[in-house]
Design an enzyme around this catalytic site. Structure first.
Site: not given
Ligand code: ARG
Length: 400
Positions: A177, A97, A126
């Protein structure tokens, strides 16, 4: 009033980030959306992703290959720090990230954009990592997070996209996910939300089930230079190849699976499955080489630093001054962490079976129980007298 004029959007090609494009333009009055997809080795074809952004209404669509920097500047730093969040998770998603944020900011500056955007929801880590990293790198940029505000269900999001010609995913969308990059895969949701349920074998792609791993052990030798992995089985490797090859070799023996309940920064406990073969073995081997080359006090003190380091990376503070200060400490400790570590891979295990270094502090003359022993045994008595003195005094006091 428009929330921003020109926006650089972190783009993955998925439904959410695709819907962000028309949403930003039509609901929030953004004039221009530039899509940016970072290639972190997620294994997707990125040309179709680039085209999909244009079809979804982006004015520009950029693919940035950041694999080398990802490994060198992020993963290798984390290995030097033996960074494992809550002692287990090697931070594959968390490390990506701040790098994506850096490329977003650079692109925004290059194109004269006044905001960046991402498709994160309000429940995860995130969003924090993106927002805080962007703020650290360029505090004058606005941050737009449509999915945090739009309140659409999955079906509504797909329906919204269809109005703008965004096709719902062609392949039957996975019930999970999944975040994937060179460092590994993070898998959550679906039946994994029940913490009592064993993960089905089908979720794993990088690691074999024990039943299918080779019946013979395999030995590998990893070479480190100042705490950075540089060779595999005696051959120099560039950082990206080293990670890719190790993922294959290690994953083939079923090593690198993690099933954990973790504490998110936003206060939620979540159940996440990871597979991160190369990182797991690299951290294990690096830590072992440190125990050969660092003094006891540095090794022990560094444990605390590593714990803090892992937390601040997980919590989105990569560009925070505390992280910079800890980096300086860690770098200083790595000066002599060079040498090789031999690892035996077998049936889901990675055993460290040998290590050597020209900076080894291991002294056979002192360690041996044989005749060559150079340790002065008589000196131990005086040492123990002084070492145990406070305890002795305390014990006497308690008896009187
Ligand atoms: N829990 C991990 C982290 O916060 C991974 C998050 C993304 N996971 C996912 N399955 N999409 O770093």
């Amino acid at each position: 009033m428009a929330r921003a004029k020109k926006v650089v959007l972190a783009y993955s090609g998925g439904v959410d980030t695709s819907v962000c494009i028309p949403y930003l333009k039509h609901e929030w009055g953004v004039e221009e959306v530039i899509a940016l997809a970072a290639d972190l080795g997620q294994g997707d074809e990125l040309e179709p992703v680039r085209e999909k952004a244009l079809k979804s209404g982006a004015s520009e669509s950029i693919v940035a290959d950041v694999k080398l920097s990802f490994v060198k500047d992020y993963a290798f730093r984390a290995i030097q720090a033996n960074a494992l969040y809550e002692n287990r998770y090697p931070l594959g998603t968390s490390l990506a990230r701040p790098l994506i944020a850096k490329v977003l900011v650079e692109t925004a500056e290059k194109y004269g954009a006044d905001a960046i955007a991402h498709g994160c929801t309000g429940k995860g880590n995130d969003q924090v990592r993106f927002d805080v990293s962007v703020a650290a790198l360029n505090p004058s940029l606005k941050i737009l997070a449509p999915a945090r505000e739009w309140g659409m269900s999955r079906e509504e999001t797909i329906a919204y996209g269809e109005k703008f010609g965004i096709s719902s995913p062609v392949k039957k969308s996975s019930p999970y996910s999944i975040d994937r990059n060179l460092l590994g895969r993070s898998i959550e949701a679906g039946i994994l939300e029940d913490p009592t349920t064993e993960p089905p074998e089908e979720i794993y792609l990088m690691t074999k089930a024990i039943a299918n791993t080779p019946n013979e052990p395999e030995y590998i030798e990893i070479g480190f230079t100042r705490g950075i992995p540089t060779t595999l089985n005696g051959e120099s490797k560039n950082p990206v190849d080293l990670i890719e090859q190790l993922n294959t070799v290690v994953g083939n023996h079923g090593v690198g699976r993690i099933d954990m309940i973790e504490n998110r920064l936003v206060g939620i406990k979540s159940r996440e499955i990871y597979e991160s073969p190369a990182m797991c073995v690299l951290i294990q081997a690096h830590r072992d080489l440190e125990s050969l080359t660092l003094t006891a006090d540095v090794t022990h003190y560094k444990r605390g630093i590593e714990e803090t380091y892992s937390q601040i990376v997980y919590n989105g503070l990569w560009y925070n001054p505390l992280k910079t200060a800890l980096d300086a400490f860690i770098q200083d400790t790595q000066e002599r962490v060079s040498g090789t570590v031999r690892v035996k891979l077998f049936k889901g295990n990675a055993f460290i079976v040998g290590r050597k270094s020209e900076h080894s502090l291991y002294s056979p003359d002192l360690a041996t129980y044989g005749a060559e022993d150079k340790f002065d045994h008589r000196a131990a008595e005086g040492f123990i007298y002084v070492w145990g003195l406070p305890t002795r005094i305390w014990a006497h006091q308690g008896r009187s």
